[in-house]
Design a protein around this motif. Structure first.
Motif, PDB file in Angstrom:
ATOM      1  N   PRO A 121      19.467  73.298   2.477  1.00  0.00           N
ATOM      2  CA  PRO A 121      19.177  73.472   3.824  1.00  0.00           C
ATOM      3  C   PRO A 121      17.662  72.682   4.076  1.00  0.00           C
ATOM      4  N   LEU A 122      17.584  72.458   5.347  1.00  0.00           N
ATOM      5  CA  LEU A 122      16.186  71.959   5.909  1.00  0.00           C
ATOM      6  C   LEU A 122      15.022  72.704   5.278  1.00  0.00           C
ATOM      7  N   SER A 123      13.931  71.824   5.050  1.00  0.00           N
ATOM      8  CA  SER A 123      12.782  72.561   4.844  1.00  0.00           C
ATOM      9  C   SER A 123      12.173  72.821   6.249  1.00  0.00           C
ATOM     10  N   GLU A 124      11.223  73.905   6.279  1.00  0.00           N
ATOM     11  CA  GLU A 124      10.540  74.416   7.504  1.00  0.00           C
ATOM     12  C   GLU A 124      10.153  73.252   8.359  1.00  0.00           C
ATOM     13  N   ASP A 125       9.441  72.284   7.665  1.00  0.00           N
ATOM     14  CA  ASP A 125       8.952  70.972   8.506  1.00  0.00           C
ATOM     15  C   ASP A 125      10.236  70.364   9.137  1.00  0.00           C
TER      16      ASP A 125
ATOM     17  N   ARG B  94      13.065  71.347   9.731  1.00  0.00           N
ATOM     18  CA  ARG B  94      13.632  72.169  10.708  1.00  0.00           C
ATOM     19  C   ARG B  94      13.013  72.163  12.205  1.00  0.00           C
ATOM     20  N   ALA B  95      11.675  72.124  12.214  1.00  0.00           N
ATOM     21  CA  ALA B  95      10.844  72.306  13.104  1.00  0.00           C
ATOM     22  C   ALA B  95      11.018  70.772  14.054  1.00  0.00           C
ATOM     23  N   GLU B  96      11.040  69.736  13.080  1.00  0.00           N
ATOM     24  CA  GLU B  96      11.188  68.386  13.580  1.00  0.00           C
ATOM     25  C   GLU B  96      12.553  68.174  14.386  1.00  0.00           C
ATOM     26  N   ALA B  97      13.429  68.691  13.504  1.00  0.00           N
ATOM     27  CA  ALA B  97      14.983  68.709  14.258  1.00  0.00           C
ATOM     28  C   ALA B  97      14.951  69.322  15.396  1.00  0.00           C
ATOM     29  N   LEU B  98      14.575  70.597  15.500  1.00  0.00           N
ATOM     30  CA  LEU B  98      14.620  71.384  16.915  1.00  0.00           C
ATOM     31  C   LEU B  98      13.817  70.592  18.004  1.00  0.00           C
ATOM     32  N   ASP B  99      12.584  69.785  17.644  1.00  0.00           N
ATOM     33  CA  ASP B  99      11.880  69.243  18.532  1.00  0.00           C
ATOM     34  C   ASP B  99      12.701  68.058  19.103  1.00  0.00           C
ATOM     35  N   THR B 100      13.396  67.291  18.310  1.00  0.00           N
ATOM     36  CA  THR B 100      14.027  66.396  18.720  1.00  0.00           C
ATOM     37  C   THR B 100      15.308  66.641  19.531  1.00  0.00           C
ATOM     38  N   LEU B 101      15.989  67.409  18.925  1.00  0.00           N
ATOM     39  CA  LEU B 101      17.192  67.812  19.877  1.00  0.00           C
ATOM     40  C   LEU B 101      16.981  68.892  21.004  1.00  0.00           C
ATOM     41  N   ASP B 102      16.491  68.246  22.068  1.00  0.00           N
ATOM     42  CA  ASP B 102      15.761  69.246  22.808  1.00  0.00           C
ATOM     43  C   ASP B 102      17.096  69.972  23.843  1.00  0.00           C
ATOM     44  N   GLU B 103      18.161  69.411  23.805  1.00  0.00           N
ATOM     45  CA  GLU B 103      19.344  70.040  24.405  1.00  0.00           C
ATOM     46  C   GLU B 103      19.940  71.189  23.726  1.00  0.00           C
ATOM     47  N   TRP B 104      19.438  71.268  22.331  1.00  0.00           N
ATOM     48  CA  TRP B 104      20.200  72.500  21.903  1.00  0.00           C
ATOM     49  C   TRP B 104      19.092  73.722  21.740  1.00  0.00           C
ATOM     50  N   ASP B 105      19.830  74.621  21.503  1.00  0.00           N
ATOM     51  CA  ASP B 105      19.021  76.096  21.129  1.00  0.00           C
ATOM     52  C   ASP B 105      19.065  76.580  19.931  1.00  0.00           C
ATOM     53  N   TYR B 106      18.131  77.354  19.355  1.00  0.00           N
ATOM     54  CA  TYR B 106      18.087  77.603  18.276  1.00  0.00           C
ATOM     55  C   TYR B 106      18.282  78.847  17.919  1.00  0.00           C
TER      56      TYR B 106
END
Lengths: 97, 97
Positions: B5-9, B11-23
């Motif tokens: 799985p993604l590390s916390e960091d 994950r946070a970076e991915a969610l920041d980059t994929l700004d059209e996606w919801d978590y």
């Protein structure tokens, strides 16, 4: 375009004939789960259903997870099941031989 | 095959980059709704995503109603988001130009 919903008798007859499909009373819809060997087979099936749906101008609500495809048929313009759903269900079943 | 799985960091970076996606916190997944002109365009998009998914050997959970496609990405073998989801989301976004 308005479509007439099935009468009580026609609905009962359709549900009797489409014995692989389940009735969703809350939606007045029919549902069926299809399971395949893998994603490739599942998506091939979806492609064939998409062609049927487009030809009939009547489209499913459906979902896919890996080898599984869940199909729900109802007719928004009829507020429930119509002859369009019965025809599409029969055409989908015919794909499976 | 186990996937980390993604590390916390990460994950946070991915969610920041994929700004059209919801978590989706409950699933540790990312979701995005795509809306098209009609079923034909929606299913054409699904076909392109299917090819990407098969190539990556990583598949979405998704549903379609007429012109709408809802995509959820997570990695069962990782118990949540992995680099596979980030890569597939980026590849899907790239389809839309």
């Amino acid at each position: 375009m308005h479509v007439e919903p099935l009468s009580e008798d026609d609905r009962a007859e359709a549900l009797d004939t489409l014995d692989e499909w389940d009735y969703d009373e809350a939606r007045d819809a029919i549902t069926r789960r299809f399971t395949f060997a893998d994603f490739s087979e599942a998506f091939a099936f979806m492609t064939r259903v998409a062609l049927l749906a487009e030809k009939a101008n009547h489209h499913p609500e459906w979902s896919n997870v890996w080898n599984r495809v869940d199909v729900l048929l109802t007719t928004h313009d009829a507020g429930g099941l119509s002859h369009k759903d019965v025809a599409l269900a029969e055409a989908i079943d015919a794909l499976l031989g």
